[in-house]
Design an enzyme around this catalytic site. Structure first.
Site, PDB file in Angstrom:
ATOM      1  N   SER A 216      12.337  11.540   1.938  1.00  0.00           N
ATOM      2  CA  SER A 216      11.581  10.369   2.365  1.00  0.00           C
ATOM      3  C   SER A 216      11.207  10.431   3.850  1.00  0.00           C
ATOM      4  O   SER A 216      12.035  10.746   4.696  1.00  0.00           O
ATOM      5  CB  SER A 216      12.423   9.120   2.109  1.00  0.00           C
ATOM      6  OG  SER A 216      11.753   7.980   2.609  1.00  0.00           O
TER       7      SER A 216
ATOM      8  N   CYS B  92      18.695   3.371   7.482  1.00  0.00           N
ATOM      9  CA  CYS B  92      17.761   3.847   8.496  1.00  0.00           C
ATOM     10  C   CYS B  92      18.194   3.362   9.878  1.00  0.00           C
ATOM     11  O   CYS B  92      18.304   2.163  10.109  1.00  0.00           O
ATOM     12  CB  CYS B  92      16.338   3.387   8.207  1.00  0.00           C
ATOM     13  SG  CYS B  92      15.175   4.135   9.351  1.00  0.00           S
TER      14      CYS B  92
HETATM   15  C1  LIG Z   1      10.117  11.727  10.550  1.00  0.00           C
HETATM   16  C2  LIG Z   1      11.165  11.276   9.587  1.00  0.00           C
HETATM   17  C3  LIG Z   1      11.012  10.076   8.901  1.00  0.00           C
HETATM   18  C4  LIG Z   1      11.976   9.629   8.005  1.00  0.00           C
HETATM   19  N1  LIG Z   1      11.774   8.461   7.335  1.00  0.00           N
HETATM   20  C5  LIG Z   1      12.691   8.054   6.412  1.00  0.00           C
HETATM   21  C6  LIG Z   1      12.479   6.875   5.642  1.00  0.00           C
HETATM   22  O1  LIG Z   1      11.444   6.208   5.765  1.00  0.00           O
HETATM   23  N2  LIG Z   1      13.445   6.483   4.747  1.00  0.00           N
HETATM   24  C7  LIG Z   1      14.578   7.230   4.563  1.00  0.00           C
HETATM   25  O2  LIG Z   1      15.412   6.858   3.742  1.00  0.00           O
HETATM   26  N3  LIG Z   1      14.794   8.366   5.258  1.00  0.00           N
HETATM   27  C8  LIG Z   1      13.887   8.789   6.179  1.00  0.00           C
HETATM   28  N4  LIG Z   1      14.104   9.967   6.885  1.00  0.00           N
HETATM   29  C9  LIG Z   1      15.331  10.750   6.627  1.00  0.00           C
HETATM   30  C10 LIG Z   1      15.076  11.909   5.655  1.00  0.00           C
HETATM   31  O3  LIG Z   1      14.645  11.440   4.391  1.00  0.00           O
HETATM   32  C11 LIG Z   1      16.350  12.760   5.462  1.00  0.00           C
HETATM   33  O4  LIG Z   1      17.374  11.951   4.930  1.00  0.00           O
HETATM   34  C12 LIG Z   1      16.845  13.379   6.754  1.00  0.00           C
HETATM   35  O5  LIG Z   1      15.765  13.735   7.578  1.00  0.00           O
HETATM   36  C13 LIG Z   1      17.725  14.607   6.532  1.00  0.00           C
HETATM   37  O6  LIG Z   1      17.037  15.647   5.860  1.00  0.00           O
HETATM   38  P1  LIG Z   1      16.272  16.864   6.619  1.00  0.00           P
HETATM   39  O7  LIG Z   1      17.227  17.414   7.639  1.00  0.00           O
HETATM   40  O8  LIG Z   1      15.936  17.833   5.546  1.00  0.00           O
HETATM   41  O9  LIG Z   1      15.077  16.266   7.262  1.00  0.00           O
HETATM   42  C14 LIG Z   1      13.139  10.413   7.783  1.00  0.00           C
HETATM   43  C15 LIG Z   1      13.289  11.632   8.459  1.00  0.00           C
HETATM   44  C16 LIG Z   1      12.323  12.074   9.351  1.00  0.00           C
HETATM   45  C17 LIG Z   1      12.530  13.383  10.046  1.00  0.00           C
END
Ligand SMILES: Cc1cc2nc3c(=O)[nH]c(=O)nc-3n(C[C@H](O)[C@H](O)[C@H](O)COP(=O)(O)O)c2cc1C
Ligand SMILES: Cc1cc2nc3c(=O)[nH]c(=O)nc-3n(C[C@H](O)[C@H](O)[C@H](O)COP(=O)(O)OP(=O)(O)OC[C@H]3O[C@@H](n4cnc5c(N)ncnc54)[C@H](O)[C@@H]3O)c2cc1C
Ligand code: FES
Lengths: 306, 254
Positions: free
Chosen positions: A24, A132
């Site tokens: 997400s 969040c």
């Molecule tokens: C730019 C950005 C926006 C995000 N927006 C959301 C969001 O709207 N809702 C949510 O539950 N997680 C959000 N996340 C968290 C990601 O879904 C994920 O849980 C987190 O980034 C860890 O995974 P990754 O290291 O693969 O990015 C966001 C992450 C990033 C980097």
């Protein structure tokens, strides 16, 4: 040989044709990266976090690069659940992948209303974001207190007619406490981890890079934290887990699955290379094939702790 | 439609002590360019997670050219590449300048904002005039190319070592005072410069477009990272809605 591995997995009763979904907030509603490859290559998409009403998000700068990671303070900018249902969902439905709506609310009641709307519109799964770190009201508070997390889960479950997955915050002392509370309140699955709170300062201007001063850390830097937390949570609950945090290659995804995840999400790594989700899928398949597994799901929970 | 491609650096030259010009063999990307002002998102080594946005300076059927200055680790890594090296490039991205061939345009570039204006000059086909500003003469670049592709070029520098001493907006006012039939002012450069140019154009009632910068992650509109405040209170995204915006759309308050 890789053709022999059955890639399909089940997450809270929802069948994913492969275990790789996109996280997400990192993939919008699929339109942009969907120009580079077919969305049907993915097991599913966790859409950008939705709220009851449209939100503008936080003032810029919203992005800071860190060692093998990034900080973000986007702050749940989104067009609101109604616009999602009217404009984005029909477009996503044209592709063969699981549509997972990610939601945030200011009150438990708001979570309930959003769940009602999305169930009626027909998403496959609702991911309830109680974690969040970028939103002042609600958000993180629900994710760090077991009673509040349980209350939100219960209200969401009551209004949802599709499975509900609750997304946990890593910014807690004992994540299993929250996980158990949420399971007890009826959650069908858990997803973890959301971002870790972090900060970066420009030493010349002495200003934090992010306008919000702090933000959420994601990317390869957080993978070991994610693996540890998935492992702890898997040992504490019986419901399935969508594992995420720093996945950039097949081996990372395999670690999360061995730790106990049924499926994995790829987020930040897409910014480095938009094709990472497909490479993770293929890498995971190779690992399973090399280990002689018939099903990718055989990896889940297979870690042999000392 | 953007493309991700591994491109060979066909030519890498230094334009001055600070600026580098790379010509990339990138037929698929070049074919997808819709006009001047778009950018590419370049991977700068394995240890950096985020790509670096760099404007397209010029292009033809087979190649595209970028010009950049070293600002930090990523651009320092890029500067160490040489002809024959390969770069992972995503692009073309964003909405460029809205302009037509043969238009009477006033192009305004400041510092590292100068290179993308060359693309505009060539696209206009010689009908544009240019105002270029640099910190000092030792930072000047691409002057011959602008002379070749513009009707007229006026120069200025902060310290007076090149052209007149002062900022570009003073020269913009001179031009707009002298000739009333410019169809648009197109500008790229640091934010304070763009604000001053936007004000000057507004004073003379000439439409103005500006190319903006913001820190980016995805570069394609998926992460909502590169937010920019608009005058009407809404938020837009530099990578997808921009980088070029109508000047009156932008909220110029800091
Ligand atoms: C730019 C950005 C926006 C995000 N927006 C959301 C969001 O709207 N809702 C949510 O539950 N997680 C959000 N996340 C968290 C990601 O879904 C994920 O849980 C987190 O980034 C860890 O995974 P990754 O290291 O693969 O990015 C966001 C992450 C990033 C980097
Ligand atoms: C649409 C667009 C077009 C650009 N075109 C050019 C060009 O043609 N030539 C050129 O020399 N530079 C250009 N820039 C600026 C260039 O992107 C930055 O100088 C570069 O990202 C700095 O990276 P770094 O690793 O050297 O610096 P660092 O400061 O180490 O970078 C750290 C992080 O901040 C980001 N960042 C730092 N400065 C900027 C900036 N000014 N704008 C956006 N992100 C920044 C980096 O991308 C990186 O993610 C452009 C920027 C944008 C947004
Ligand atoms: S950088 Fe991701 S939306 Fe612009």
């Amino acid at each position: 040989m890789t053709e022999c591995v059955d890639l399909s997995v089940e997450l809270a009763g929802v069948r994913l044709k492969n275990p790789v979904v996109v996280a997400s907030g990192t993939f919008g509603f699929g339109r942009e990266y969907g120009q580079l490859y077919a969305l049907s290559e993915l097991g599913g998409i966790c859409c950008k976090g939705l709220t009851l009403h449209p939100r503008e998000g936080n003032p810029p700068p919203r992005i800071a690069e860190t060692p093998m990671g990034i900080l973000n303070s986007v702050g749940l900018q989104n067009p609101g659940v109604d616009t999602f249902i009217a404009r984005e969902l029909p477009e996503l439905r044209r592709h063969d992948l699981a549509v997972i709506a990610n939601i945030s609310g200011n009150t438990p009641e708001e979570y309930g209303v959003i769940c009602g709307k999305l169930s009626e519109a027909g998403v496959d799964l609702i991911e309830v974001n109680i974690s969040c770190p970028n939103v002042k009201a609600g958000g993180l508070a629900y994710g760090t207190k077991p009673e509040l997390a349980a209350e939100v889960t219960e209200v969401a479950k009551r209004h949802a007619s599709v499975p509900v997955m609750v997304k946990l915050s890593p910014n807690v002392t004992d994540i299993t406490e929250i996980a158990k509370a949420v399971e007890g309140a009826g959650a069908d699955a858990l997803s973890l981890i959301n971002t870790l709170r972090g900060m970066r300062i420009d030493v010349n201007t002495r200003r934090p890079i992010l306008h919000m001063n702090t933000g959420g850390l994601s990317g390869p830097a957080v993978l070991p934290v994610a693996v540890r937390m998935v492992w702890e949570v898997a040992g504490a609950v019986k419901i399935p887990i969508l594992g995420m945090g720093g996945v950039a290659k097949g081996e990372d995804a395999a670690q999360l699955m061995l730790a106990g995840a049924s499926a994995v999400a790829v987020g930040t790594a897409c910014f480095d290379d938009p094709f990472v989700p497909l490479k993770v899928r293929d890498g995971l398949t190779e690992i399973a094939a090399a280990q002689g597994l018939a099903r990718i799901s055989d990896l889940t929970g297979g870690v042999k702790p000392w | 439609m953007p493309v991700q491609a591994v491109c060979t650096v066909a030519e890498a030259v230094r334009l001055n002590e600070f600026a580098y010009s790379f010509t990339l063999e990138a037929p698929a990307l070049a074919a997808a360019i819709s006009g001047p002002g778009q950018f590419v998102h370049i991977k700068c080594g394995h240890s950096r997670l985020l790509r670096r946005p760099i404007s397209i300076c010029d292009w033809d059927g087979e190649t595209l050219r970028i010009v950049f200055e070293v600002r930090g680790e990523g651009t320092a890594w890029l500067a160490r590449r040489s002809a024959g090296d390969r770069l992972d490039v995503l692009g073309p991205l964003g909405q460029g300048f809205r302009m037509a061939r043969g238009e009477k345009l006033l192009l305004v570039g400041g510092g590292i904002g100068v290179p993308p204006m060359l693309g505009c000059a060539k696209y206009a086909g010689g009908s544009a005039s240019a105002v270029l500003g640099f910190r000092a003469a030792d930072r000047a670049m691409l002057l011959e190319a602008f002379e070749e592709n513009c009707k007229a070029v006026s120069l200025c520098s902060d310290d007076g070592t090149l052209g007149v001493k002062g900022f570009v907006d003073a020269l913009v006012c001179e031009w707009l005072e002298k000739e009333k039939d410019f169809t648009s002012v197109l500008a790229c450069g640091p934010r304070p410069m763009l604000r001053a140019v936007a004000r000057a154009a507004a004073r003379y009632g000439v439409p103005c477009q500006v190319s903006m910068e913001e820190r980016m992650a995805c570069g394609v509109g998926a992460c909502l990272g590169c937010a920019i405040q608009m005058a009407d209170g809404t938020i837009k995204h530099v990578c997808k809605d921009g980088p070029v915006f109508a000047a009156e759309e932008v909220d110029w308050n800091d």
